[in-house]
Write a protein that holds these residues in place. Structure first.
Motif: not given
Ligand code: FEO
Length: 396
Positions: A74, A76, A99, A101-102, A121, A123, A127, A129, A139, A153
């Protein structure tokens, strides 16, 4: 080269010793900066943020020494600004399906910058992970610290808050931790960074720090995206941000001016003398706006309880350096400060009233009509400026 932060968490960033201007020409980085990227290698491997685009090649040369790219599970992106997402275009060529994530605003901004439809994805706060070994990432949206897309994060188990721009400093260091660097440079750059970058959204900063406190997360480290990371003084750092975001002021008066033939400068210095005669303790800073560093000026104004602004009248207007500085001050959204205006003129003399009007409009409490002088100030006028400075010191 990766450096261990804690357990399976590694710094993977770039130290930019050379940087002297940031955000184009907008921000002076006298001590350079860093772009901090982090690699978390648990059962899942996660990359948090990247580096500025000019260092993308270097980043992409070094990253495979730390992790096979196809082992990254992943990515981020806490904040889409180019200094943190700049290696994304190169990285995602190798791992296009991984993926990303942001926040929802991060999706928009990353698409806007890179025009790619990566495996986003989106977030929201809360949320999570799971990354194995009993750890997870939580997040936390942090809109406007520094852009609408920003998020923090939090890594459970290691209790690290990856805060991106917040709590950072533009300071080049390869020592990783704030407790290992020159403390005078650290705190000078910390407050300059807050004053120039985060002060415009102070209400949101204050709300976010309070929200963080309410979340009751154990924060043992704050890993920023610029400068050194905090593993000590966590409470002090949070408290500073709360303090600075609530109409902050010190016992300091800043005088800023520009001058064509020295008359307004002479007034500034005479007013400064008067302030000092009335108050031996107040910190007194005098800046010529066409000569001082803009960000240092803004930092001093941010720290001050009162501001005096001087400009001669020029073509019925202000000198451009003064007008530009006031536009910058307006953007900071300062509250709870007092001010007044002064300046010389030769014939019509519009500047001083215009300054007072701009200062009021910018949220300052303008304490009086200030000082205005036709032609070059003589000794009587300079004496009057000294008296004015004394009176001003007592009013603020
Ligand atoms: Fe360091 Fe808002 O980017």
């Amino acid at each position: 080269m990766a450096k261990k932060i804690k357990n399976n968490v590694y710094w993977m960033g770039k130290v930019d010793w050379e940087l002297r201007r940031f955000h184009g020409e907008e921000y002076s980085t006298d001590h350079g900066s860093t772009y901090n990227s982090y690699l978390v290698k648990e059962e899942k491997t996660v990359l948090i943020d990247t580096v500025w685009e000019p260092f993308s090649d270097e980043f992409m040369r070094e990253l495979p020494h730390e992790i096979e790219l196809n082992k990254i599970d992943a990515v981020i992106i806490n904040h889409s600004e180019i200094d943190h997402s700049g290696a994304m275009a190169d990285l995602m060529q190798y791992i296009p399906d991984v993926p990303v994530y942001c926040t929802p605003n991060g999706v928009k901004a990353l698409k806007g910058h890179y025009h790619k439809n990566w495996n986003f994805v989106p977030v929201r706060t809360g949320d999570t992970l799971a990354i194995g070994n009993g750890k997870k990432l939580i997040f936390i949206e942090a809109a406007m610290l520094h852009w609408p897309d920003t998020m923090f994060t939090y890594l459970t188990g290691d209790n690290i808050l990856f805060s991106n721009d917040a709590f950072g400093q533009h300071m080049a260091t390869d020592k990783l931790f704030a407790d290992r660097v020159d403390q005078s440079v650290l705190w000078e750059e910390e407050i300059k960074y807050y004053a120039n970058i985060l002060c415009p959204t102070a209400k949101l900063v204050d709300r976010k720090v309070k929200e963080l406190r309410k979340m009751n997360l154990l924060i043992e480290m704050i890993c920023t995206s610029h400068g050194a990371c905090w593993r000590q003084n966590i409470e002090e750092v949070l408290a500073k941000y709360e303090l600075w975001s609530n109409s902050y002021k010190e016992n300091r008066i800043t005088i800023v001016y520009d001058s064509m033939w020295g008359g307004t400068r002479a007034m500034a210095e005479a007013i400064a003398k008067g302030i000092r005669l009335a108050d031996d303790d107040v910190d007194l800073i005098v800046h010529c706006l066409s000569k001082s560093d803009k960000n240092d000026v803004m930092t001093d104004i941010f720290r001050s309880k009162a501001l005096l602004v001087g400009s001669p009248s020029h073509n019925k207007c202000l000198l451009s350096s003064v007008a530009a500085a006031l536009e910058e001050v307006r953007g900071l959204g300062l509250t709870g400060k007092k001010a007044a205006a002064f300046g010389c003129y030769g014939w019509s003399g519009e500047a001083q009233a215009r300054l007072s009007s701009i200062l009021k409009d910018t949220g300052f409490d303008v304490v009086d009509e200030g000082m205005k002088n036709i032609w070059e100030p003589n000794n009587d006028i300079l004496d009057a400026c000294i008296e004015y400075g004394k009176a001003f010191a007592l009013k603020v």
